[in-house]
Design a protein around this motif. Structure first.
Motif, PDB file in Angstrom:
ATOM      1  N   HIS B  10       0.853  -1.188   0.000  1.00 43.48           N
ATOM      2  CA  HIS B  10       0.000   0.000   0.000  1.00 43.48           C
ATOM      3  C   HIS B  10       0.884   1.232   0.000  1.00 43.48           C
ATOM      4  O   HIS B  10       1.844   1.311   0.770  1.00 43.48           O
ATOM      5  CB  HIS B  10      -0.923   0.012   1.233  1.00 43.48           C
ATOM      6  N   GLN B  11       0.587   2.169  -0.886  1.00 44.62           N
ATOM      7  CA  GLN B  11       1.345   3.405  -0.940  1.00 44.62           C
ATOM      8  C   GLN B  11       0.380   4.583  -1.020  1.00 44.62           C
ATOM      9  O   GLN B  11      -0.546   4.580  -1.830  1.00 44.62           O
ATOM     10  CB  GLN B  11       2.287   3.427  -2.138  1.00 44.62           C
ATOM     11  N   VAL B  12       0.651   5.561  -0.171  1.00 41.27           N
ATOM     12  CA  VAL B  12      -0.116   6.797  -0.180  1.00 41.27           C
ATOM     13  C   VAL B  12       0.805   7.899  -0.668  1.00 41.27           C
ATOM     14  O   VAL B  12       1.929   8.039  -0.179  1.00 41.27           O
ATOM     15  CB  VAL B  12      -0.672   7.139   1.214  1.00 41.27           C
ATOM     16  N   THR B  13       0.339   8.675  -1.621  1.00 41.12           N
ATOM     17  CA  THR B  13       1.168   9.729  -2.170  1.00 41.12           C
ATOM     18  C   THR B  13       0.326  10.974  -2.412  1.00 41.12           C
ATOM     19  O   THR B  13      -0.893  10.897  -2.590  1.00 41.12           O
ATOM     20  CB  THR B  13       1.843   9.280  -3.480  1.00 41.12           C
ATOM     21  N   GLN B  17       2.989  14.092  -7.060  1.00 40.86           N
ATOM     22  CA  GLN B  17       4.244  13.427  -6.748  1.00 40.86           C
ATOM     23  C   GLN B  17       4.483  12.258  -7.694  1.00 40.86           C
ATOM     24  O   GLN B  17       3.560  11.656  -8.252  1.00 40.86           O
ATOM     25  CB  GLN B  17       4.230  12.912  -5.305  1.00 40.86           C
ATOM     26  N   GLU B  18       5.741  11.911  -7.826  1.00 43.35           N
ATOM     27  CA  GLU B  18       6.120  10.729  -8.593  1.00 43.35           C
ATOM     28  C   GLU B  18       6.060   9.501  -7.695  1.00 43.35           C
ATOM     29  O   GLU B  18       6.399   9.578  -6.504  1.00 43.35           O
ATOM     30  CB  GLU B  18       7.542  10.906  -9.127  1.00 43.35           C
ATOM     31  N   VAL B  19       5.646   8.403  -8.262  1.00 37.45           N
ATOM     32  CA  VAL B  19       5.601   7.165  -7.489  1.00 37.45           C
ATOM     33  C   VAL B  19       6.146   6.031  -8.355  1.00 37.45           C
ATOM     34  O   VAL B  19       5.965   6.010  -9.576  1.00 37.45           O
ATOM     35  CB  VAL B  19       4.161   6.878  -7.003  1.00 37.45           C
ATOM     36  N   ILE B  20       6.851   5.132  -7.723  1.00 35.24           N
ATOM     37  CA  ILE B  20       7.382   3.941  -8.405  1.00 35.24           C
ATOM     38  C   ILE B  20       6.851   2.704  -7.716  1.00 35.24           C
ATOM     39  O   ILE B  20       7.045   2.523  -6.501  1.00 35.24           O
ATOM     40  CB  ILE B  20       8.925   3.930  -8.396  1.00 35.24           C
ATOM     41  N   LEU B  21       6.205   1.876  -8.485  1.00 39.01           N
ATOM     42  CA  LEU B  21       5.693   0.606  -7.984  1.00 39.01           C
ATOM     43  C   LEU B  21       6.633  -0.498  -8.463  1.00 39.01           C
ATOM     44  O   LEU B  21       7.019  -0.523  -9.630  1.00 39.01           O
ATOM     45  CB  LEU B  21       4.275   0.353  -8.487  1.00 39.01           C
ATOM     46  N   ASP B  86      -5.552   8.278 -10.417  1.00 36.13           N
ATOM     47  CA  ASP B  86      -4.597   7.163 -10.485  1.00 36.13           C
ATOM     48  C   ASP B  86      -4.756   6.228  -9.292  1.00 36.13           C
ATOM     49  O   ASP B  86      -4.116   5.165  -9.245  1.00 36.13           O
ATOM     50  CB  ASP B  86      -3.154   7.687 -10.526  1.00 36.13           C
ATOM     51  N   SER B  87      -5.565   6.611  -8.324  1.00 34.75           N
ATOM     52  CA  SER B  87      -5.795   5.736  -7.170  1.00 34.75           C
ATOM     53  C   SER B  87      -6.433   4.441  -7.646  1.00 34.75           C
ATOM     54  O   SER B  87      -7.485   4.440  -8.285  1.00 34.75           O
ATOM     55  CB  SER B  87      -6.722   6.422  -6.164  1.00 34.75           C
ATOM     56  N   ALA B  88      -5.785   3.349  -7.346  1.00 33.93           N
ATOM     57  CA  ALA B  88      -6.234   2.036  -7.835  1.00 33.93           C
ATOM     58  C   ALA B  88      -5.347   0.966  -7.240  1.00 33.93           C
ATOM     59  O   ALA B  88      -4.326   1.249  -6.599  1.00 33.93           O
ATOM     60  CB  ALA B  88      -6.152   1.969  -9.364  1.00 33.93           C
ATOM     61  N   MET B  89      -5.722  -0.269  -7.487  1.00 39.55           N
ATOM     62  CA  MET B  89      -4.849  -1.403  -7.195  1.00 39.55           C
ATOM     63  C   MET B  89      -4.089  -1.696  -8.480  1.00 39.55           C
ATOM     64  O   MET B  89      -4.689  -1.824  -9.542  1.00 39.55           O
ATOM     65  CB  MET B  89      -5.683  -2.610  -6.768  1.00 39.55           C
ATOM     66  N   PHE B 105      -0.042 -13.505 -11.499  1.00 41.72           N
ATOM     67  CA  PHE B 105      -0.231 -12.156 -10.984  1.00 41.72           C
ATOM     68  C   PHE B 105       0.373 -12.005  -9.589  1.00 41.72           C
ATOM     69  O   PHE B 105       0.363 -12.952  -8.792  1.00 41.72           O
ATOM     70  CB  PHE B 105      -1.720 -11.819 -10.908  1.00 41.72           C
ATOM     71  N   GLY B 106       0.863 -10.809  -9.300  1.00 42.91           N
ATOM     72  CA  GLY B 106       1.252 -10.467  -7.944  1.00 42.91           C
ATOM     73  C   GLY B 106       0.038 -10.119  -7.110  1.00 42.91           C
ATOM     74  O   GLY B 106      -1.098 -10.102  -7.607  1.00 42.91           O
ATOM     75  N   GLN B 107       0.292  -9.822  -5.855  1.00 43.69           N
ATOM     76  CA  GLN B 107      -0.809  -9.569  -4.931  1.00 43.69           C
ATOM     77  C   GLN B 107      -1.325  -8.138  -5.025  1.00 43.69           C
ATOM     78  O   GLN B 107      -2.333  -7.801  -4.428  1.00 43.69           O
ATOM     79  CB  GLN B 107      -0.385  -9.878  -3.484  1.00 43.69           C
ATOM     80  N   GLY B 108      -0.619  -7.311  -5.783  1.00 40.09           N
ATOM     81  CA  GLY B 108      -1.090  -5.952  -6.023  1.00 40.09           C
ATOM     82  C   GLY B 108      -0.496  -4.927  -5.082  1.00 40.09           C
ATOM     83  O   GLY B 108      -0.098  -5.237  -3.956  1.00 40.09           O
ATOM     84  N   THR B 109      -0.428  -3.700  -5.555  1.00 45.61           N
ATOM     85  CA  THR B 109      -0.083  -2.537  -4.738  1.00 45.61           C
ATOM     86  C   THR B 109      -1.260  -1.587  -4.787  1.00 45.61           C
ATOM     87  O   THR B 109      -1.683  -1.165  -5.861  1.00 45.61           O
ATOM     88  CB  THR B 109       1.167  -1.807  -5.263  1.00 45.61           C
ATOM     89  N   ARG B 110      -1.760  -1.266  -3.599  1.00 44.21           N
ATOM     90  CA  ARG B 110      -2.858  -0.302  -3.541  1.00 44.21           C
ATOM     91  C   ARG B 110      -2.264   1.090  -3.488  1.00 44.21           C
ATOM     92  O   ARG B 110      -1.561   1.433  -2.530  1.00 44.21           O
ATOM     93  CB  ARG B 110      -3.747  -0.535  -2.324  1.00 44.21           C
ATOM     94  N   LEU B 111      -2.511   1.879  -4.510  1.00 43.94           N
ATOM     95  CA  LEU B 111      -2.025   3.258  -4.571  1.00 43.94           C
ATOM     96  C   LEU B 111      -3.164   4.205  -4.242  1.00 43.94           C
ATOM     97  O   LEU B 111      -4.221   4.150  -4.874  1.00 43.94           O
ATOM     98  CB  LEU B 111      -1.479   3.576  -5.963  1.00 43.94           C
ATOM     99  N   THR B 112      -2.922   5.041  -3.264  1.00 44.60           N
ATOM    100  CA  THR B 112      -3.906   6.051  -2.881  1.00 44.60           C
ATOM    101  C   THR B 112      -3.280   7.421  -3.094  1.00 44.60           C
ATOM    102  O   THR B 112      -2.244   7.735  -2.491  1.00 44.60           O
ATOM    103  CB  THR B 112      -4.326   5.897  -1.413  1.00 44.60           C
ATOM    104  N   VAL B 113      -3.880   8.210  -3.942  1.00 47.14           N
ATOM    105  CA  VAL B 113      -3.407   9.562  -4.210  1.00 47.14           C
ATOM    106  C   VAL B 113      -4.320  10.539  -3.479  1.00 47.14           C
ATOM    107  O   VAL B 113      -5.541  10.518  -3.654  1.00 47.14           O
ATOM    108  CB  VAL B 113      -3.402   9.863  -5.720  1.00 47.14           C
ATOM    109  N   VAL B 114      -3.695  11.377  -2.640  1.00 44.55           N
ATOM    110  CA  VAL B 114      -4.496  12.306  -1.828  1.00 44.55           C
ATOM    111  C   VAL B 114      -4.181  13.766  -2.192  1.00 44.55           C
ATOM    112  O   VAL B 114      -3.173  14.033  -2.808  1.00 44.55           O
ATOM    113  CB  VAL B 114      -4.255  12.073  -0.321  1.00 44.55           C
TER     114      VAL B 114
END
Lengths: 119, 114
Positions: B10-13, B17-21, B86-89, B105-114
């Motif tokens: 899980h990543q909150v940004t 901002q730039e984010v790398i998954l 862009d908030s999504a899994m 498939f991987g288990q996913g990264t939940r990205l939350t953009v605030v």
């Protein structure tokens, strides 16, 4: 463009019973693959079963089987002897086969059916 | 059993901002993919990657997105300037060959953009 439709947002079934999840698709392609993926609450998607369009015989994997009707563009999933661990989102997916026989991996998913297996 | 591993879970940004998954595909796999799933919606294809280049991408994969395999093991998705939408899994997947074979498939990264 290809589309995949799952008309049942949610379904429930009693443990040990049989349930069928529906999927229809639209394509002008003649050669393609169809898949059912399971996404349990842990979120990792797992391949359940795969069907190649040129094969008339329906795919079967243990308790999971499909009813592939190519002319009707229908691809339903039957789960026999449902178990509590079958509770998950189920996604139907389509993938076209490229002319060279390979594929780029562009899976087109339906919106999913949330299946609950009740004890 | 080999598996595709994604970090973070899980990543909150902040917006802009730039984010790398990050993803570590299965070691003998040659094809790599990113998909995303906005909450309550279907899983959507973003991009496929083979032989160190993009082999296919969707309309969603615009100039804000990029992928890289920097060191032969990791496979990354970069979003240059994140937007709320862009908030999504985000799911990474890999397969041995062109995905006629099973895509793991991987288990996913939940990205939350605030």
């Amino acid at each position: 463009a290809q589309t995949v439709t799952q008309s049942q947002p949610e379904m429930s079934v009693q443990e040990a019973e049989t349930v069928t999840l529906s999927c229809t698709y639209d394509t002008s392609e003649s050669n393609y693959y169809l898949f059912w993926y399971k996404q349990p609450p842990s979120r990792q998607m797992i391949l359940v079963i795969r069907q190649e369009a040129y094969k008339q015989q329906n795919a079967t994997e243990n308790r999971f089987s499909v009813n592939f009707q190519k002319a009707a563009k229908s691809f339903s999933l039957k789960i026999s002897d449902s178990q509590l661990g079958d509770t998950a989102m189920y996604f139907c997916a389509f993938m076209k086969v490229m002319n060279y026989g390979g594929s780029q991996g562009n899976l087109i998913f339906g919106k999913g059916t949330k299946l609950s297996v009740k004890p | 059993e080999p598996e595709v591993t994604q970090t973070p879970s899980h990543q909150v940004t902040q917006m802009g901002q730039e984010v790398i998954l990050r993803c570590v595909p299965i070691s003998n796999h040659l094809y790599f993919y990113w998909y995303r799933q906005i909450l309550g919606q279907k899983v959507e294809f973003l991009v496929s990657f083979y032989n160190n280049e993009i082999s296919e991408k969707s309309e969603i994969f615009d100039d804000q997105f990029s992928v890289e395999r920097p060191d032969g093991s990791n496979f990354t998705l970069k979003i240059r300037s994140t937007k709320l939408e862009d908030s999504a899994m985000y799911f990474c997947a890999s397969s041995v060959k062109g995905a006629i074979t099973e895509a793991f498939f991987g288990q996913g990264t939940r990205l939350t953009v605030v």
